[in-house]
Enzyme design. Structure first.
Site, PDB file in Angstrom:
ATOM      1  N   ALA A   1       2.311   1.723  -3.506  1.00  0.00           N
ATOM      2  CA  ALA A   1       1.459   2.332  -4.423  1.00  0.00           C
ATOM      3  C   ALA A   1       1.284   3.591  -4.192  1.00  0.00           C
ATOM      4  O   ALA A   1       1.319   4.654  -5.131  1.00  0.00           O
ATOM      5  CB  ALA A   1       0.232   1.516  -4.408  1.00  0.00           C
TER       6      ALA A   1
ATOM      7  N   TYR B   1       0.742  -1.080   0.002  1.00  0.00           N
ATOM      8  CA  TYR B   1      -0.094  -0.203  -0.093  1.00  0.00           C
ATOM      9  C   TYR B   1       0.784   1.357   0.165  1.00  0.00           C
ATOM     10  O   TYR B   1       0.631   2.269  -0.823  1.00  0.00           O
ATOM     11  CB  TYR B   1      -1.048  -0.094   1.295  1.00  0.00           C
ATOM     12  CG  TYR B   1      -1.939   1.080   1.281  1.00  0.00           C
ATOM     13  CD1 TYR B   1      -3.147   0.639   0.480  1.00  0.00           C
ATOM     14  CD2 TYR B   1      -1.929   2.183   2.117  1.00  0.00           C
ATOM     15  CE1 TYR B   1      -4.224   1.737   0.494  1.00  0.00           C
ATOM     16  CE2 TYR B   1      -3.004   3.161   2.175  1.00  0.00           C
ATOM     17  CZ  TYR B   1      -4.035   2.726   1.254  1.00  0.00           C
ATOM     18  OH  TYR B   1      -5.067   3.849   1.134  1.00  0.00           O
TER      19      TYR B   1
END
Length: 246
Positions: free
Chosen positions: A157, A154
């Site tokens: 990203a 996460y």
């Protein structure tokens, strides 16, 4: 109405921040193309917008599928004639510590939260360049600024989203296109509300305001950045986090 007559695509629009942003944009006068992988839920959101007096269409869409994204752009232009705003809100989590994270966990989050943002922005930018105007708004996170335990995928990203946001702002400014991102802190979405109470209390304590934010707090930020009030803002990552990372 700050967005009167504007056409906005919102991905991940079936619940949480996406749903709140759809409501806010409708109140501000935007015409909406609401996108989500969950067809039933995004149709529910679209119906709700129409019942509030707004104008919207519901599109089933997977942001990781390039042909699907192209179809979304085509359907939006066919319905409304243009694309003024894109809110790249679709995202997922699939957490694990570094040594336990599987390749599938890594790929799933990178594909939706990074590649999906790229796919949508690239196709929308083609339309906006022809128009010589537009706004692209990306969903970042405080995790994309400071990292977080158990969220390698996460964090990677969202750091990528921040880099793309600034790069696109530099590339697209000459076409009258602004690109910004919002980095939310801990927000009381349906997903978060299902977490154990002790985790929720921990999230609240991390904010100097001792509370989590509401989806509407992020929606308000998107509405401002999408409007002409923010006409001189581009390449910015706006933190809306209640002082979580001070």
């Amino acid at each position: 109405m700050r967005l009167k007559g504007k056409v906005a695509i919102i991905t991940g629009a079936s619940r949480g921040i996406g749903e709140a942003t759809a409501k806010k944009f409708a109140i501000e006068g935007a015409k909406l193309a609401l996108v989500d992988v969950n067809k039933t839920e995004v149709e529910r959101t679209s119906t709700m917008i129409q019942e509030l007096g707004g104008e919207s269409i519901a599109l089933e869409g997977d942001v990781t599928d390039r042909q699907n994204v192209e179809n979304i752009m085509e359907e939006t232009v066919a319905q409304y004639g243009r694309i003024d705003i894109v809110v790249n809100n679709a995202g997922i989590t699939n957490d694990a510590k570094l040594v336990k994270m599987t390749e599938a966990q890594w790929d799933s989050v990178i594909n939706v939260n990074l590649k999906g943002v790229f796919n949508v922005a690239q196709e929308a930018a083609k339309v906006m360049i022809e128009q010589k105007s537009g706004v692209i708004l990306n969903a970042s996170s405080v995790v994309g600024l400071y990292g977080n335990f158990g969220q390698t995928n996460y964090a990677a990203a969202k750091w990528g989203v921040n880099g793309m946001t600034k790069s696109w702002a530099k590339e697209l400014g000459k076409y009258g296109i602004r690109v910004n991102a919002i980095a939310p802190g801990f927000i009381a979405t349906p997903m978060v509300e299902k977490m154990p109470e002790k985790i929720i209390d921990m999230m609240k304590e991390k904010s100097v305001l001792n509370c989590m934010g509401d989806p509407e707090d992020i929606a308000n930020g998107y509405a401002f950045l999408a409007s002409d009030e923010a006409k001189y803002i581009t390449g910015t990552i706006l933190s809306i986090d209640g002082g979580t990372v001070l």
